[in-house]
Write an enzyme that holds these catalytic residues in place. Structure first.
Site, PDB file in Angstrom:
ATOM      1  N   GLU A 266       1.095  -1.246   0.071  1.00  0.00           N
ATOM      2  CA  GLU A 266      -0.109   0.115  -0.100  1.00  0.00           C
ATOM      3  C   GLU A 266       0.565   1.439  -0.003  1.00  0.00           C
ATOM      4  O   GLU A 266       1.579   1.261   0.731  1.00  0.00           O
ATOM      5  CB  GLU A 266      -1.338   0.125   1.258  1.00  0.00           C
ATOM      6  CG  GLU A 266      -2.007   1.129   1.447  1.00  0.00           C
ATOM      7  CD  GLU A 266      -2.609   1.285   2.771  1.00  0.00           C
ATOM      8  OE1 GLU A 266      -3.974   2.097   2.774  1.00  0.00           O
ATOM      9  OE2 GLU A 266      -2.187   0.554   3.800  1.00  0.00           O
ATOM     10  N   LYS A 322     -10.181   2.199  -2.609  1.00  0.00           N
ATOM     11  CA  LYS A 322     -10.349   2.026  -1.536  1.00  0.00           C
ATOM     12  C   LYS A 322     -11.766   2.699  -1.284  1.00  0.00           C
ATOM     13  O   LYS A 322     -11.911   3.350  -1.863  1.00  0.00           O
ATOM     14  CB  LYS A 322      -9.596   2.437  -0.657  1.00  0.00           C
ATOM     15  CG  LYS A 322      -9.864   1.714   0.852  1.00  0.00           C
ATOM     16  CD  LYS A 322      -8.749   2.298   1.799  1.00  0.00           C
ATOM     17  CE  LYS A 322      -9.074   1.457   2.987  1.00  0.00           C
ATOM     18  NZ  LYS A 322      -7.568   1.845   4.313  1.00  0.00           N
ATOM     19  N   CYS A 374      -5.534  -2.640   3.008  1.00  0.00           N
ATOM     20  CA  CYS A 374      -5.335  -2.608   4.877  1.00  0.00           C
ATOM     21  C   CYS A 374      -6.779  -2.682   5.364  1.00  0.00           C
ATOM     22  O   CYS A 374      -6.502  -3.987   5.427  1.00  0.00           O
ATOM     23  CB  CYS A 374      -4.746  -1.082   4.706  1.00  0.00           C
ATOM     24  SG  CYS A 374      -4.217  -1.084   6.061  1.00  0.00           S
TER      25      CYS A 374
END
Length: 512
Positions: A266, A322, A374
């Site tokens: 990430e 995301k 994440c």
């Protein structure tokens, strides 16, 4: 005797201990058998308490749970949020106190509105509904769910059928049945045995191999978070990831192995994608044309929106943005109300934008990847929706924010459970650990050391077919939990109608 032992102040102490035991049941301690013990401590003596007492008991459990299991919040705020130790302690304490309410309120309502008939069932159902509430309310925080700790237990084979909430249901039910057995109701041992024996008879595999295994290389830069977004940090990130990638070369590593996929974590490069294009082009040119290069990167659009994304290059195409952001870390919930408080404490303001709607998956090396960046990996239903259209699951993360705490181990445990729930290999690339390759049974096949610059080479197998959980998600278990609570609600209502009051049952009153 048991009821007296776990009543009054003793019950509150037992609740705090139960919260701590739930943390010990989870990674990195992984004493999974402590989870049913924690549930038993919460169930014992509950029948002697009214709604207010049950509320306080649930709150004490939450303090014990989050005060120990989410202690990494202090590390994130103090060491990487650049706040003073007193302020970090205050904010962490506030977080723990507020999160404990997600347990206190439902438990108080449970005792207020549910009668004692079939309390074993209603307690287990209420526990799952409590965890369901914590999953979505105020964007949700499904961390340290009771079922997550069971990835190594005999119950693990239930995960592909009903996911983490089915595991929580059986654990809570087991704790209540154990208490009933301790009360001398020995018949409770029969369903308790059945609950733990049935998983042993279930299939181990719900999905099958698709094609040949893929060779993957996961790069872990281990860059200092403190300087990552400075000019020095940018230079170090470029040199580190280009150096690790160049070692693979067009002809592969020193053994001549050419990876099918190279994974950067990430936000591997602390810059936006348009700024990183020359670096990414050099990295791609250093690899074989048949190799897919996939990296986490920040994106921005013409409207000034910022996105946390994953992009594919080389033998990969597409990108993923995301969708479920981290509260306070990537966006500010209730911004109109909290902006003044944030300014008063001089805290950094997050400014990421979530991607809305459906997203096309990333295709790499001939297969489809289901992505979770994440924090997203902790949401079982979100990952299941990705798994329905993918052959392999990929999660990239920057776990530097956790520091040397319980956080990275708990994060990895949840990724393992997502693999088991969906019958998919999980590729987990992180900035400083714990980088790992997880098989479709939730087993860690390969793992890089924490806090080191490393390259993890291994193989992943694309899978086809869907587990029952991947097909349906969690709603069947949530519905089952609601049906289990229903008898308690009906009995309390009918009992109130007959007596003409809502008084609590007499001391010691408890029916199995």
């Amino acid at each position: 005797m048991l009821e007296r032992l776990f009543s009054g102040r003793t019950s509150y102490a037992a609740a705090i201990i139960a919260g701590g035991l739930t943390t010990l049941a989870s990674a990195p301690f992984s004493h999974w058998w402590l989870a049913p013990v924690a549930a038993a401590l919460m169930y014992a003596g509950l029948s002697r308490q009214n709604g207010r007492q049950a509320f306080l008991r649930g709150w004490m459990y939450g303090l014990g749970l989050f005060g120990t299991g989410a202690s990494w919040v202090y590390v994130s705020i103090h060491e990487y949020g650049y706040t003073s130790a007193p302020l970090a302690f205050f904010l962490t304490s506030l977080f723990v106190v507020c999160m404990a309410l997600f347990i206190a309120v439902p438990l108080g309502l449970y005792r207020r509105f549910c009668g004692q008939r079939l309390s074993v069932l209603t307690f287990a159902g209420a526990w799952v509904l409590m965890e369901w509430l914590r999953t979505w309310l105020f964007t949700g925080f499904p961390w340290l769910l009771l079922g997550t700790s069971q990835v190594n237990s005999p119950l693990a084979s239930l995960a592909p059928i009903g996911g983490v909430y089915l595991l929580s249901l059986v654990v809570a039910l087991s704790g209540a049945l154990f208490v009933q057995a301790c009360r001398g109701r020995w018949l409770a041992l029969a369903p308790l045995a059945v609950a733990w024996l049935i998983p042993l008879a279930l299939p181990n595999h719900w999905t099958t191999d698709k094609g040949e295994p893929l060779k993957v290389s996961l790069l872990q830069g281990n860059l200092p978070q403190e300087i990552k977004w400075s000019a020095e940090g940018q230079r170090e990130a470029v040199n580190t990831y280009l150096g690790l990638t160049t070692q693979l070369g067009v002809k592969g590593d020193r053994n001549g192995n050419t990876p099918d996929m190279v994974i950067w974590p990430e936000a591997a490069l602390p810059m936006f994608e348009d700024q990183a294009e020359p670096v990414l082009a050099r990295a791609q040119a250093a690899l074989s044309p048949d190799t897919a290069l996939i990296t986490g990167i920040l994106q921005r659009d013409e409207n000034g929106n910022f996105y946390n994304a994953v992009v594919g290059m080389g033998n990969a195409s597409g990108h993923y943005r995301k969708a479920h952001l981290v509260p306070f870390g990537e966006y500010l919930p209730l911004e109109n109300l909290l902006r003044g408080a944030i300014a008063f404490f001089d805290l950094p303001m997050p400014a990421m934008t979530p991607e809305r709607g459906e997203q096309a998956p990333i295709h790499a090396a001939g297969y489809t990847l289901g992505n979770a960046i994440c924090y997203e990996i902790i949401y079982s239903d979100l990952v299941a929706s990705r798994a329905r259209q993918s052959d392999i699951l990929l999660t990239v993360s920057n776990d530097s924010w956790f520091g040397d705490s319980l956080g990275p181990h708990q994060h990895l445990e949840m990724a393992r459970l997502r693999a088991l729930e969906n019958g998919r290999y999980v590729i987990r690339g992180t900035s400083n650990g714990i980088t790992a390759i997880i098989d479709d049974q939730g087993n860690i096949l390969d793992q890089a050391p924490q806090f080191e610059t490393a390259r993890l080479d291994g193989q992943v197998q694309a899978m086809q077919g869907l587990t029952p959980f991947t097909r349906t998600g969690s709603w069947p278990v949530w519905l089952l939990a609601a049906l289990m609570v229903l008898p308690g609600l009906i009995y309390r209502r009918s009992g109130t109608a007959k007596t003409g009051s809502s008084a609590q049952p007499p001391s010691g009153y408890d029916k199995p």
